[in-house]
Each structure stands twice: as C-alpha cells, then as structure tokens.
Design a protein around this motif. Sequence first.
Motif, PDB file in Angstrom:
ATOM      1  N   GLN A 104      -8.496  13.448  18.864  1.00 43.56           N
ATOM      2  CA  GLN A 104      -9.414  12.312  18.948  1.00 43.56           C
ATOM      3  C   GLN A 104     -10.189  12.187  17.640  1.00 43.56           C
ATOM      4  N   CYS A 105     -11.222  13.019  17.450  1.00 39.93           N
ATOM      5  CA  CYS A 105     -11.978  12.898  16.202  1.00 39.93           C
ATOM      6  C   CYS A 105     -11.244  13.480  15.018  1.00 39.93           C
ATOM      7  N   CYS A 143     -13.068  17.504  21.898  1.00 35.84           N
ATOM      8  CA  CYS A 143     -12.786  16.118  22.286  1.00 35.84           C
ATOM      9  C   CYS A 143     -11.741  15.966  23.379  1.00 35.84           C
ATOM     10  N   CYS A 163     -11.462  22.818  20.615  1.00 37.60           N
ATOM     11  CA  CYS A 163     -11.485  21.361  20.498  1.00 37.60           C
ATOM     12  C   CYS A 163     -12.526  20.851  21.476  1.00 37.60           C
ATOM     13  N   CYS A 186     -10.826  19.215  14.630  1.00 35.42           N
ATOM     14  CA  CYS A 186     -10.164  20.484  14.942  1.00 35.42           C
ATOM     15  C   CYS A 186      -8.684  20.448  14.579  1.00 35.42           C
TER      16      CYS A 186
HETATM   17  S1  FES Z   1     -10.100  16.208  18.290  1.00 37.06           S
HETATM   18 FE1  FES Z   1     -12.257  16.343  18.020  1.00 37.06          FE
HETATM   19  S2  FES Z   1     -12.554  18.475  18.148  1.00 37.06           S
HETATM   20 FE2  FES Z   1     -10.495  18.293  18.633  1.00 37.06          FE
END
Ligand code: FES
Lengths: 789, 161
Positions: B99-100, B137, B135, B103
Amino acid sequence: MPKDGIGASTKRREDIRFLTGNGNYTDDINMHGQTYAHFLRSDIAHGKINNIDTSAASEMPGVLRIFTAADFEEKGGIPCGWQVTDRFGEVMQEPKHPILAEGKVRHVGDPIAVVVAESLEQARDAAEAIELDIEELEPVLNMKEAIKDGATKVHDDLTSNLCYDWGFVEENREAVDEAIKNAHHVTTLELVNNRLVANPMEPRVAVGDYNRSNDEFTLYTTSQNPHVIRLLMGAFVLNIPEHKLRVVAPDVGGGFGTKIFHYAEEAFVTWASKVLNRPVKWTSTRSEAFISDAHGRDHVTKIELALDENHMFTAVRTDTYANMGAYLSTFAPSIPTWLHGTLMAGNYTTPLVYVNVKAVFTNTTPVDAYRGAGRPEATFQLERVVDKAARELGVDPAELRRKNFIKPEQFPYDTPVAVTYDTGNYHATLDKALEMTDYAGFEARAAESKARGKLRGYGLAHFIEACGIAPSNLVGQLGARAGLYESATVRVNATGSISVMTGSHSHGQGHETTFAQVVAEMIGIPADQIDIVHGDTSKVPMGMGTYGSRSIAVGGSAMVRATEKIINKAKKIAAHLLEASEGDIELKDGQFTVAGTDKSLAWGEVTLAAYVPHNYPLESLEPGLEETAFYDPSNFTYPSGAYICEVEVDPDTGKVDILSFTTADDFGNIINPMVVEGQVHGGVAQGIGQAMLENVTYDENGQLLTGSFMDYAMPRASDLPMYSTDHSCQTPCTHNPLGVKGCGEAGAIGSPPAVVNAVIDALQRGGYNVDHIDMPVSPSRVWSAMQKG
Amino acid sequence: MTTLTMKVNGKTRTGDAEGRTLLVQFLRDELELTGTHVGCDTSQCGACVVHVNGKPVKSCTMFANEADGAEIVTIEGQAAEDGTLTAVQQAFQDHHGLQCGFCTPGMVMSATALLKENPKPTEADIRHYLEGNICRCTGYHNIIKAIYAASGQDVSSIAAE
Ligand code: FES
Ligand code: FES
C-alpha cells in the motif's frame, strides 16, 4: 466501461516505483547545503526547567546553532484545530503548546532544545553536552485522580486538568437517567479502550528550505494534508503568508491519522532554515516516534444499556474519561466528542442516548486521531455491551442485534445523536457474515475444538461509522476551526491527456490509480491517459487532505464535479465543430457523437480545438479546458458492516488463536474492489493488533515502557490469519455523485469488539464466568481472568 | 572516515564512512540508493533488508565497514534494466501486496531470499519467514498471497479470490 473504469480491480500504477526502490519519501530528499536537526527531549514526565546550559555544546564540532524556547518568544504555539464547548456552555480549556518547552516539561519526549549541525552525528553528540537543570515534579497520570480538587496541574495557568466536561445530548440527560432507572434490564460494562501508537512504517520527517531570493519557504513533510499544515503553520505559528509558503508531502509511508497533525518539528525546520539560511532536515527515529507522534484511543468508560421486556433497547448512557495527553494536538478535542458521541446509536433504534466525556490533561504524549478516531471507541463499548446483554438475557447475540436494528425501510433515519443515516441495510450485512462463517455449523466446530482440549468462541460485532467528513457549516457549529470540503482541478491537455490535481492525499490508499479510474469512466478514455497529482500546495488547489475515510467520498466528489464541468464545456466545443446543437451531443467511449446522426469527433480533436481555437466559438466560450471544483458534502457517509471472529483459547496458557476473520461491509458503490479489500485487510489487522497485542504502557513515573518495537507488540505476519472479505451488500450513499461511502477505517472499527466477543464466548462456553477482559487480550490477561472466573 | 569499496547491484562503488556509520546509512546517504528504508532503531522492522554476499541482512544491524569488499544487492538491483519486474515484484503488484510501499523493499528482498532457500513454501513457512518484516498497511494477507503466487503455487488454496 473502459477497461480500467469504475468497478475494475485495476492494478496500482504507483506500485512500480515502490517495488523498484524509486519511491520519493521525505527522507529520500536531500538538499544542497543541508543541515541536520536533533531534538533534545525530556526524559522525565513532568518537571520545572531551571536552566538549560548550551555553552559547551555550542562549541562542539559542526554545531551551527542551538535553539531553546527563548528563540521562539515571538512565535505562536502549535494551534489546536477544534474548540469543544462543554455541557455548561463554556469553551474548553486550551493551554499553550510551545514549539520548545517553556518553563516546564510536560511529558517524556517534550522537546527542550534543538541542535542544528553539519551532520546528524554532530548534532546528536552536541545534544549530549547540553546541561539541563530540571526539577522533577509529581507526574499527573491517572485521569480520575487528575481532576480531583488539589491535584497537581499539568498546566499551572489552567484552573485544573479538566479540558472539558461534554454532554451529548444534554437535553436528554434526565430522560436517559429515567429510562435506565425504569428499565426491565440494565447491562453495565466498565472498560478501557487501550492507548495505541499508530506507527506508520515511515517515521515522520521534515525538511525546511528557505529561499532568500524570493523570500519563499518550502517544507517537505510526511503529512496526510499539506494544505492544513500550510494554513496552521503559516497563519498561527510562523506568520508566513500562504503565497510565500509551499508545503510538499511527497510519497508518504502510511499515516493512519498520526500524520494529520501539525507538529513542532515542522515549524522548527521551516523557521530555522531562514535563521541559518540553509536547509534543515529532521528525521524521526522510531524511538522518537513513540514519544512524539500523537497517540490514539485511551478512554476509560462505563456504559449502561437499558432494555425492555421485549429486549428492545430503550436507552444508552455512557461516561468516558478521555486522555488528551499534555497538550491539545490538532484534532484531539473532537475525537472523544463529535466523532464518538454521534455514533452511540450504532445500528440500533435506541431512542435515548446520553454521552458524557471528560477530557483530561496528563503528563503523557498528546493523544489524537488514530484510524477510526472516536468511532472505534464508540463501536467497541456498544458492541461489547450488546453482547454482554445477550449473554445476561440468554438470547442469541445475532438475534438481539437483528431485533434492534434500524430496518431497511426506515432510512433515511434520524438518530437521537444528531446524525441522519442516509442508507444502510444492517440485516443484509449481518446475514451475509453469518452465512460466510457457517454460523449453523459452529457448534460442531466447537465440539471438535473441545475434543482437542481447546475452547472455541464465535464473536460478532456490527458497526456503523460516520465518514466522508464533513459538512463545513455543521462542523463549524461543532467547533471546527476549518472547513472540511475538498477540491480538484482537472486540467485537460491539448492532446487530450489529463492531469487531475486533488486536495486528497494518498499515503498508501492508491489514489493515483483509483481516482484515474473515475475520470476514465466519465470520459471514456484509457486510465493511463490520466495522471493524479497530489501532495504539493504549489500544484493542487486548497484542499483539506485525507483522513476520516474522506478521499473518495469528498475528494472524489470534487473531482467528479470538475470533470462534469470539463465535459459540459467540451460538449459545447464539439457542438460548434459538429455544427449541431449542444443538447444533441453525447460523449461515450471518448467519442462525441450527434444523436441520430453518424457524425462524430474524437476526444483529442475537441481538446486540441480548445487550445488551438482556430475554429472555435470565441465570442461565447473561453479557450482552454481546465476546471476546478470545491465540493462540500451535505452529510456524512455511513459505511456499516458485520465482522465475525472465530478464536480458539488454550485453557492451559490463555493464549488466543484467531482461526478466521470475516467481514461483510456495506461501502456503497466501490471503485476498485482490490484496493477496497486491501483497505479492509489493513484495518482489520490494526484492530486485531489493538485487541490482542498493542498497548501503550507508562510506569508510575510517566516513563513510557513500550517505547520501541521490542516492547510494543506490532502485529506480525504470524499473528494474523487470512481474512474473508465481502462488500456485496451495497446501499449507495444518496448525497454524493459516486454513491460511495469510504472504506479506510472500517476494518479498525469493527474488529476489536468481534475479537473480544469471541474470546468471552469461548471462555463462557468453557464454563468460565468471565464477562469482560480489557484489551489487549494477552495470554496473561486471559489466563488471569480464567483463574478468577 | 575510511573509504570503502563494495560491489552494489553488480557495480563497484566507493564511498566514505565513519566507524559508526551503518550499512543502511552508507547505502542511502553515501551511495544515494534510497530504496532501502529505515523503519526502526531496534532491528525489528525489516524495511532495511538487503542481500550481503547472497544472504538477507538487516542493513541497520551492520556497520558499513563490515561490508567493505562485500557483494550487496538492494531493491534497486532487482528489476531488469528494461524495467521488467522479477517474479516476486510482479506478484506483489498483481496481488496488491503493498500500500504505502515503505516496507516493500524489505519485504521483496526477504521474499526473494525465502524463495531461494525454500522454493515452495507453505503459508505458515512464509509467515514464519517474515517474522522480521513489519507491514502496518496490508495486514499481510496480500503479501502472503503474492509470495505464494511468486513461488508458482495456486493462491486459491490459501485464500478465496
Ligand atoms: S505497505 Fe505500508 S508498511 Fe507495508
Ligand atoms: S531499520 Fe533495520 S530493522 Fe528496522
């Protein structure tokens, strides 16, 4: 529908840069001539600053300057964005929140001084040479003790540690008391909603850069809402006019609420970059994040649910102590009040509700919004007390809920807590979740577990949330000091490609993909012709950013409105070029056609004419094709859903294993099912984290015992199950153009009570007389409860 | 300061480091390979995982000078020159395993190492192997699916589509 339009599980375009190491996070930004800031923070919870001696430290190699509160006398404090009025009509007590501690330190982590040096190592070394003379004071930690007469005060200039005593709906107070007194049955539950740290994997970072040639400041920061930071910091802290201040939030590695707020470090680096005439960078360590990022939750609550002889809910009364920490973070006062009290009707027809919240200052890190923000706290107490009532009355928890649900034909439904739910179908989501989990087959599964010496439990929770915040005029009345609309500019380029500048911000949600899907659907061109630009105040119109599951519901709506304007104008141009009347022009699959003829023009031909207006109705229409819209929602959106958790408890150790976790959500219409499921997964994981693992713990001196990933139990892969998700029950929102409700927080709201209800179910089935365990339901807590039960 | 030389993603690179400089700082600040991330200061999160002489290592647990002369592979060295993703990278995109993205570099480097050691891991094997990669997210579901799929196994056996 174009291949990547609304409803497609389009793969995310942003993934490519993240998967190849080409993301551009704030810490990846390094400026020419950059300096490094290190914050010296208090290591005690409460103390009087007698002296700060920086003389030796200033002489250390590489040190450019050391700053203390004395350097900020001319500057404002960090402002709070929401003013709550208490139940007596008085405004809340609002202490000053200085950039660096003035006179006193008020929590472990409170910044005292900042060293700026040529290298980070030099800055850290010098900070160790600063001599502090701080006299320790008694720390204020327990909320109930803190508001007693004569208690030590966190802020000497306030009358007490009570920020506000809020009542809602105050006019119902006596009627609720009466209903509870006369009830057939009252179920009471006392609980703690445990304090959490959001812990996005990217720690906060801020880089300030002042440009002497044009007197402009640029702040690069890990924010969910760069315009909010520009507004708060420019207008209230540093007195920099907005046209001289640019705030950029580039790729941001997760937010979950804690990157909404304006923090002292942002103001510091921005201002120091002018003082030093060099860029100044600050990168939080994880340990620093634990003591300086705003925390979440931390409520101590007593809830009472009154029922009549038919088991219909007649009243809810709840009393909460909400920890504000040492200062008021940006949205802190609104979380236990307007984002919490307004949800206390839940999915039910309870006619009378009274919510009392006492917000209290303590010598701990400030507390503010964390994923769900107020709504998880409301849902947890309500869904726990309903479950407890069902057990006390010996009725099926699903049935008790069903019986009290607002019925599908009752929408729009006015709750007794000021909000009107536009749509919903709670029976549908409940039935779906029961079916997905084979409720009927549970007894057999429980028997099988028992045969292996394990206790199996089935936990249900049904939630409602208010998202898509928020109608500006309404929140203004409730104390918000800003509007909560959203903005978008749609810029169509001459050859037909499109840049959408949105005030929403993606820090993992995938807007670059999903927002493009919406515009692709509306115009009928491939999504790869559309770029989504966000996170830079110099590029996007004034927007309020991303939190409260508002991106698609509010930001998406602004984008739809701007795109409608584009389409209207493009149709006028097409009508001119096709020599037809505007009303006969249709746009489909990127082609303009004239109804009833075979005349057509491609999207790109019309867009080109807008910028090369040789054959163009110049007398009636401006050239160009760029439109902006600001969208202010007329109501909140109300996602809802049924979450079911099945657990097995080991009676010898108290260890809880989650066997399955199932969600049936109603998000209204959805744009990208893959992304929606991902949001639910992440939310559920955080909710399970709260329920089973995570807990901020301070010792009696106000020292944070859970200050790193060594002591604060973040959910890891082996702690979590695969999830079964469903979003097929859809009652579209009636008041926004996409019919969307938002999905970002649901998982974190619905899951904690489902987990705890499952654990209690397991224990009671095992013959243990346990009716509540506070989160996290760790093996030691479960085991201890079993020994007593 | 000492001057260090190492082979990074197939190229010989040199740079300066203090005795206390961590490998991750050296990669990020000195070699400007910012794909490797720092998510903690207690060697718990795994955002910094790179391969050192073929083995996955948390680059925050190692001093840069300990890697003098070593062969290092980072996230930047995964995709082919023409941009073609590795099977693991592609599976992360296909299964929405990020997602973000913060990680993600560490996840990809750990997953790649896992599949080298254990080409057909079970779901439990994957979860166990990722013990050191946090992770916040994804809730891991799609990461597990992505790694399972990258190993050529049928993901429908571990998760409903
Ligand atoms: S995708 Fe955001 S911390 Fe894993
Ligand atoms: S930064 Fe290396 S494990 Fe967290």
